[in-house]
Design an enzyme around this catalytic site. Structure first.
Site, mmCIF file in Angstrom:
data_model
loop_
_atom_site.group_PDB
_atom_site.id
_atom_site.type_symbol
_atom_site.label_atom_id
_atom_site.label_comp_id
_atom_site.label_asym_id
_atom_site.label_seq_id
_atom_site.Cartn_x
_atom_site.Cartn_y
_atom_site.Cartn_z
ATOM 1 C CG ASP A 100 -0.361 -0.056 2.523
ATOM 2 O OD1 ASP A 100 0.934 0.305 2.724
ATOM 3 O OD2 ASP A 100 -0.900 -0.401 3.311
ATOM 4 C CB CYS A 153 -5.460 -25.092 9.844
ATOM 5 S SG CYS A 153 -6.267 -24.827 11.018
ATOM 6 C CG ASP A 179 -5.374 -5.167 2.398
ATOM 7 O OD1 ASP A 179 -5.001 -4.870 3.388
ATOM 8 O OD2 ASP A 179 -6.250 -4.352 1.599
ATOM 9 C CB CYS A 226 -10.464 -26.133 9.009
ATOM 10 S SG CYS A 226 -9.108 -25.409 9.027
ATOM 11 C CG HIS A 284 -8.707 -21.799 12.160
ATOM 12 N ND1 HIS A 284 -8.991 -22.815 11.526
ATOM 13 C CD2 HIS A 284 -9.650 -21.099 12.531
ATOM 14 C CE1 HIS A 284 -10.330 -22.636 11.545
ATOM 15 N NE2 HIS A 284 -10.792 -21.434 12.179
#
Length: 370
Positions: A91, A305, A265, A303, A334
């Site tokens: 940015d 992860c 983002d 999930c 996670h």
């Protein structure tokens, strides 16, 4: 060829495509984890890669203060310094400059501000912002702009937006085109449709490799944000990537993809992880709550992860209560993993022409008792 985006599929206004950059290709829609000071907080680069992330964001303001853009360049650039092999978007520093308020003085040429670190004085102009991002080695450079605060009157928003458009033209002139690198313009105008349209017209007349929508997620609320996207994204070129800056929570992402946004983002996944909050396919969880003290279930049964694969909610609750750093690390890991999985799910649904059906299932799951 400079950095560019190619279209693959559309379903309604939702789009799937590929961003082609110097450091690799990125499928969109995509969520970019935020590596403010050259690191995604609490994560190694290998850890971030393992979530499926292929592009991250760096912050011009923070990196220019510490360790300094020239030093980053001497160290081989941001990619080498942080061990990130994929594309990096930086940015411009405009949002941070806006948030300094009492520590800055703005004029037509740029902004003079006092560092929040040590009080030292700095001067940033559009040309200097582009130079800093060049020294960092960013695949995607952002125009220097003023992020219009909310609320703002129409007159205030118009003045701010038109200054940003003049800075956008100077940013374009200062940017050095090269293979695989590009410059994104930033649409401003607060929540006023006529100002957003004027901003889009000014930016497209200049011409950029992609277009960002700035000045949202600054307090206006989701309804106003979506209404602004409804009038803004249809005006942007169909052939270029669209990036909604600083957004957001999972339902923000879903609603913005529905409205034609390709890139996102936000610090929410990692910041929430540090606060004990997990985002899951069944909605958010606060792992500091006592009800998790003996809960042997994973954070999210859907999930895979490391946090969900290897640990229980009870263990993560214990880590947080003991202020062990592993707790925030596991939750950050996670959350980034969940965000990447959510984007993949939306992307596949767009490609298969069933986006709204999949969106309805996602929203229904968020509302189910966990």
């Amino acid at each position: 060829m400079t950095l560019h985006w190619t279209h693959q599929a559309s379903d309604g206004r939702a789009r799937a495509g590929v961003l082609h950059a110097a450091h690799g290709e990125v499928e969109t829609p995509v969520f970019m984890p935020v590596g403010t000071a050259g690191t995604v907080k609490g994560m190694t680069a290998d850890g971030v890669r393992s979530t499926g992330a292929r592009i991250v964001l760096g912050n011009t303001y923070h990196l220019m203060l510490r360790p300094g853009a020239e030093r980053v360049a001497r160290l081989g650039g941001l990619h080498k310094m942080m061990d990130w092999h994929g594309p990096i978007l930086t940015d411009s520093g405009g949002f941070q400059v806006m948030s300094l308020s009492g520590l800055r003085k703005m004029d037509e040429d740029g902004v003079t501000f006092a560092s929040h670190v040590d009080g030292s004085k700095h001067r940033v102009t559009p040309e200097r912002s582009i130079e800093i991002q060049h020294l960092l080695g960013s695949d995607i450079t952002m125009c220097f702009d003023e992020c219009t605060p909310f609320p703002a009157t129409h007159e205030e928003a118009a003045r701010s937006m038109r200054l940003s458009m003049r800075w956008a033209a100077r940013s374009r002139t200062a940017f050095t085109p090269r293979e695989g690198y590009g410059l994104f313009g930033i649409v401003q105008g607060s929540t006023y449709p006529d100002l957003r349209a004027e901003s889009v017209a000014a930016l497209t007349a200049i011409g950029f490799e992609g277009y960002a929508i700035g000045g949202l997620a600054v307090g206006e609320g989701q309804e106003a944000m979506f209404a602004t996207l409804d009038v803004t994204t249809p005006l942007l070129p169909q052939t270029h990537a669209r990036y909604l800056m600083g957004v957001g929570k999972p339902d923000d992402l879903l609603g913005a993809v529905r409205r034609g946004v390709d890139m996102f983002d936000c610090v929410i996944p990692t910041r929430s992880g540090r606060m004990g909050r997990a985002y899951t396919s069944r909605g958010p969880l606060n792992l500091r709550n006592a009800k998790h003290a003996e809960d042997l279930r994973p954070l999210d049964p859907d999930c895979d992860c490391p946090a969900c694969r290897n640990h229980s909610r009870a263990y993560i609750h214990h880590l947080l209560k003991c202020d062990e750093m592993l707790g925030p690390i596991l939750l950050s890991w996670h959350n980034i993993h969940y965000y990447q999985a959510l984007m993949r799910r939306m992307r596949h649904a767009i490609q298969q022409g069933r986006f709204e059906d999949e969106a309805a299932r996602i929203e229904a799951d968020w509302s189910r008792p966990e």
